[in-house]
Design an enzyme around this catalytic site. Structure first.
Site, PDB file in Angstrom:
ATOM      1  N   HIS A 187       0.849  -1.194   0.000  1.00  0.00           N
ATOM      2  CA  HIS A 187       0.000   0.000   0.000  1.00  0.00           C
ATOM      3  C   HIS A 187       0.879   1.236   0.000  1.00  0.00           C
ATOM      4  O   HIS A 187       1.951   1.226   0.596  1.00  0.00           O
ATOM      5  CB  HIS A 187      -0.891   0.009   1.251  1.00  0.00           C
ATOM      6  CG  HIS A 187      -2.063   0.910   1.110  1.00  0.00           C
ATOM      7  ND1 HIS A 187      -2.006   2.241   1.399  1.00  0.00           N
ATOM      8  CD2 HIS A 187      -3.311   0.656   0.669  1.00  0.00           C
ATOM      9  CE1 HIS A 187      -3.185   2.778   1.146  1.00  0.00           C
ATOM     10  NE2 HIS A 187      -3.998   1.852   0.702  1.00  0.00           N
ATOM     11  N   ASP A 203      -7.864  -5.667   0.210  1.00  0.00           N
ATOM     12  CA  ASP A 203      -8.324  -6.563  -0.853  1.00  0.00           C
ATOM     13  C   ASP A 203      -7.922  -8.020  -0.652  1.00  0.00           C
ATOM     14  O   ASP A 203      -8.403  -8.881  -1.374  1.00  0.00           O
ATOM     15  CB  ASP A 203      -7.787  -6.071  -2.213  1.00  0.00           C
ATOM     16  CG  ASP A 203      -8.399  -4.747  -2.602  1.00  0.00           C
ATOM     17  OD1 ASP A 203      -9.613  -4.605  -2.402  1.00  0.00           O
ATOM     18  OD2 ASP A 203      -7.666  -3.854  -3.060  1.00  0.00           O
TER      19      ASP A 203
HETATM   20  C1  LIG Z   1      -0.755  -0.609  -3.911  1.00  0.00           C
HETATM   21  C2  LIG Z   1       0.546  -0.407  -4.647  1.00  0.00           C
HETATM   22  C3  LIG Z   1       0.254   0.012  -6.095  1.00  0.00           C
HETATM   23  C4  LIG Z   1       1.304   0.734  -3.963  1.00  0.00           C
HETATM   24  O1  LIG Z   1       2.487   0.843  -4.601  1.00  0.00           O
HETATM   25  P1  LIG Z   1       3.530   2.045  -4.457  1.00  0.00           P
HETATM   26  O2  LIG Z   1       3.296   2.850  -3.248  1.00  0.00           O
HETATM   27  O3  LIG Z   1       3.506   2.788  -5.728  1.00  0.00           O
HETATM   28  O4  LIG Z   1       4.847   1.256  -4.242  1.00  0.00           O
HETATM   29  P2  LIG Z   1       5.970   1.069  -5.308  1.00  0.00           P
HETATM   30  O5  LIG Z   1       5.411   0.641  -6.614  1.00  0.00           O
HETATM   31  O6  LIG Z   1       6.810   2.293  -5.291  1.00  0.00           O
HETATM   32  O7  LIG Z   1       6.751  -0.158  -4.686  1.00  0.00           O
HETATM   33  C5  LIG Z   1       7.711  -0.031  -3.666  1.00  0.00           C
HETATM   34  C6  LIG Z   1       8.473  -1.334  -3.588  1.00  0.00           C
HETATM   35  O8  LIG Z   1       7.630  -2.331  -3.036  1.00  0.00           O
HETATM   36  C7  LIG Z   1       7.432  -3.393  -3.961  1.00  0.00           C
HETATM   37  N1  LIG Z   1       6.013  -3.785  -3.910  1.00  0.00           N
HETATM   38  C8  LIG Z   1       4.974  -3.003  -3.551  1.00  0.00           C
HETATM   39  N2  LIG Z   1       3.845  -3.707  -3.579  1.00  0.00           N
HETATM   40  C9  LIG Z   1       4.171  -4.957  -3.968  1.00  0.00           C
HETATM   41  C10 LIG Z   1       3.424  -6.129  -4.196  1.00  0.00           C
HETATM   42  N3  LIG Z   1       2.100  -6.129  -4.042  1.00  0.00           N
HETATM   43  N4  LIG Z   1       4.060  -7.224  -4.598  1.00  0.00           N
HETATM   44  C11 LIG Z   1       5.414  -7.212  -4.765  1.00  0.00           C
HETATM   45  N5  LIG Z   1       6.176  -6.129  -4.564  1.00  0.00           N
HETATM   46  C12 LIG Z   1       5.570  -5.010  -4.168  1.00  0.00           C
HETATM   47  C13 LIG Z   1       7.784  -2.838  -5.320  1.00  0.00           C
HETATM   48  O9  LIG Z   1       8.195  -3.843  -6.210  1.00  0.00           O
HETATM   49  C14 LIG Z   1       8.904  -1.872  -4.960  1.00  0.00           C
HETATM   50  O10 LIG Z   1      10.076  -2.620  -4.772  1.00  0.00           O
HETATM   51  P3  LIG Z   1      11.528  -1.993  -5.123  1.00  0.00           P
HETATM   52  O11 LIG Z   1      11.659  -0.784  -4.231  1.00  0.00           O
HETATM   53  O12 LIG Z   1      12.473  -3.086  -4.794  1.00  0.00           O
HETATM   54  O13 LIG Z   1      11.481  -1.639  -6.575  1.00  0.00           O
HETATM   55  C15 LIG Z   1       1.397  -1.691  -4.628  1.00  0.00           C
HETATM   56  O14 LIG Z   1       1.668  -2.076  -3.313  1.00  0.00           O
HETATM   57  C16 LIG Z   1       0.755  -2.833  -5.408  1.00  0.00           C
HETATM   58  O15 LIG Z   1       0.925  -2.921  -6.616  1.00  0.00           O
HETATM   59  N6  LIG Z   1      -0.011  -3.724  -4.719  1.00  0.00           N
HETATM   60  C17 LIG Z   1      -0.705  -4.802  -5.401  1.00  0.00           C
HETATM   61  C18 LIG Z   1      -2.060  -4.329  -5.889  1.00  0.00           C
HETATM   62  C19 LIG Z   1      -3.012  -4.140  -4.745  1.00  0.00           C
HETATM   63  O16 LIG Z   1      -3.194  -5.004  -3.898  1.00  0.00           O
HETATM   64  N7  LIG Z   1      -3.699  -3.003  -4.772  1.00  0.00           N
HETATM   65  C20 LIG Z   1      -4.706  -2.675  -3.794  1.00  0.00           C
HETATM   66  C21 LIG Z   1      -4.236  -1.567  -2.921  1.00  0.00           C
HETATM   67  S1  LIG Z   1      -5.436  -1.235  -1.654  1.00  0.00           S
END
Ligand SMILES: CC(C)(COP(=O)(O)OP(=O)(O)OC[C@H]1O[C@@H](n2cnc3c(N)ncnc32)[C@H](O)[C@@H]1OP(=O)(O)O)[C@@H](O)C(=O)NCCC(=O)NCCS
Length: 391
Positions: A275, A328
């Site tokens: 998140h 989720d």
């Molecule tokens: C929600 C989400 C988009 C937030 O992402 P964000 O704040 O933009 O985080 P980032 O994309 O900058 O990721 C930060 C790091 O965590 C990792 N990461 C974050 N969420 C991850 C996940 N669900 N699975 C694997 N790795 C994850 C990224 O690969 C990244 O790693 P790195 O620093 O080694 O490159 C992300 O956690 C995600 O894609 N989750 C899965 C989808 C989901 O469940 N969404 C519902 C949210 S309520």
């Protein structure tokens, strides 16, 4: 800023005060609707912890609280419920639209289209200015109709007749009735009610921001909610709940979890984990996990055990990076136990979140300012135009 040199070429200078990829860490407006502490896993709606609302409130009461900023009196709550009920029935025109949609359409696309259709012929008010009363009226109409559209479309695509609402039932119970054609047990209706409370609001999440970007142009409420629904649909946001169940089903059992997670590539995203704000367990996931455990039937026991093992392995591998289950990860188990098809999960999220979107539209419009950030240009400067016949 751009300037020209003696060869008549531009050189550009970009001195923005602030750059944040994906707007991480940026506050763009003030709000009194909800607060999230991502470090300690706290979520409050207008000062009240989510756990307390989940235990004591109802979705209608919570929606009122979010929209009007005070807990309703009995009379206010009655009037609000009546206002929602006034819109819940679908008319013959609505049913005709739903029957015309392709049965393969995703429920989120159906919902989006229905909200858009609701604005016809005069819902999209292009007059410059803002009228709280008409925005509120549109918001309540949208909230009232959303469950009916979702339930009726699912029945129509299964070759069944839509079921008219029973206005003696609560918002959640009425949805289950219109979907399944059976009066839900009190416990089932209460659990869906609780899910709706947990999903009703969540600060400046992407869909609320999408809603507000649209409404900040003084576009109408329908267009703003359509933007919210479209934004929620993506897998990185609300669309994750459908993918979680599909992923767990594809794993085939707890014994395969470790192998599945270890085979992930660095760029792969695990749905239902991580998140932008929470760097610990999402408080909503904690509540939903408990209900998922209570409700999961014998038939889905392996799936639930797969989820528990998944959480365990993920915590060891990704916990130190602050990646934990979000709302989720377990919500799908609760919906599944209530007999709700997987492709409807995200539309239930939308139906609940409509309360938060509407509350934010009304609040932001009090001090409206157009959202208009900049991008850092990294393209060519002084490129030459080649006539088409020379390309
Ligand atoms: C929600 C989400 C988009 C937030 O992402 P964000 O704040 O933009 O985080 P980032 O994309 O900058 O990721 C930060 C790091 O965590 C990792 N990461 C974050 N969420 C991850 C996940 N669900 N699975 C694997 N790795 C994850 C990224 O690969 C990244 O790693 P790195 O620093 O080694 O490159 C992300 O956690 C995600 O894609 N989750 C899965 C989808 C989901 O469940 N969404 C519902 C949210 S309520």
């Amino acid at each position: 800023m751009a300037s020209k040199n003696k060869n008549d070429e531009y050189s550009i200078k970009q001195d923005y005060e602030f750059f944040s990829h994906g707007l991480e860490g940026v506050a763009a407006f003030e709000t009194s609707i909800s607060y999230i502490d991502g470090k300690d896993g706290i979520l409050i709606y207008r000062g009240i912890p989510i756990e307390e609302l989940a235990e004591k409130s109802t979705y209608e009461e919570t929606a009122y609280f979010l929209i009007y900023a005070n807990l309703p009196t009995q009379a206010e709550l009655k009037k609000f419920s009546n206002d929602l009920e006034a819109h819940i029935s679908l008319n013959t025109e609505d049913i005709k639209w739903l029957k015309d949609f392709p049965v393969a359409a995703h429920p989120m696309d159906v919902l989006n289209t229905c909200v858009s259709l609701m604005s016809l012929p005069e819902g999209g008010d292009y007059e410059v200015g803002w009228k709280r009363e008409s925005d509120l009226k549109a918001g309540i109409q949208i909230m009232g109709k959303m469950p009916s559209y979702i339930a009726a479309f699912d029945r129509i695509k299964k070759g069944k007749q839509p079921i008219p609402p029973d206005n003696k039932l609560s918002y959640a119970a009425n949805f289950l009735w219109m979907l399944n054609g059976e009066k839900p047990k009190e416990k089932e209706a209460r659990i869906l009610d609780l899910c709706l409370i947990l999903h009703a609001e969540h600060g400046v999440c992407a869909s609320t921001f999408g809603t507000l970007v649209t409404s900040s142009t003084l576009a109408d409420v329908y267009s703003s909610i359509v933007a919210g629904i479209g934004t929620l649909k993506g897998y990185l946001h609300g669309g994750a709940n459908e993918q979680v169940i599909r992923m767990l089903e594809s794993i085939g059992g707890p014994e395969n979890v470790e192998k599945y997670i270890n085979a992930m590539k660095k760029k792969d995203r695990i749905m239902g984990f991580g998140h932008r704000v929470y760097k610990t367990l999402d408080p909503r996931a904690r509540i939903l996990k408990k209900y998922a455990r209570d409700l999961t039937s014998k038939r889905d026991e392996i799936l639930f055990k797969t989820a528990l093992k998944f959480e365990d392995v993920m915590e060891k591998k990704f916990g130190p990076k602050g990646i934990y289950p979000n709302v989720d990860f377990y919500s799908g188990f609760v919906y599944k136990a209530l007999g709700i098809p997987t492709d409807m999960f995200t539309s239930i999220f939308a139906m609940a979140r409509a309360a938060g979107w509407i509350a934010h539209i009304l609040e932001y419009r009090e001090s409206n300012r157009l959202f208009r950030p900049r991008g850092i240009y990294n393209g060519p400067v002084n490129a030459k135009y080649t006539p088409i016949e020379e390309r």
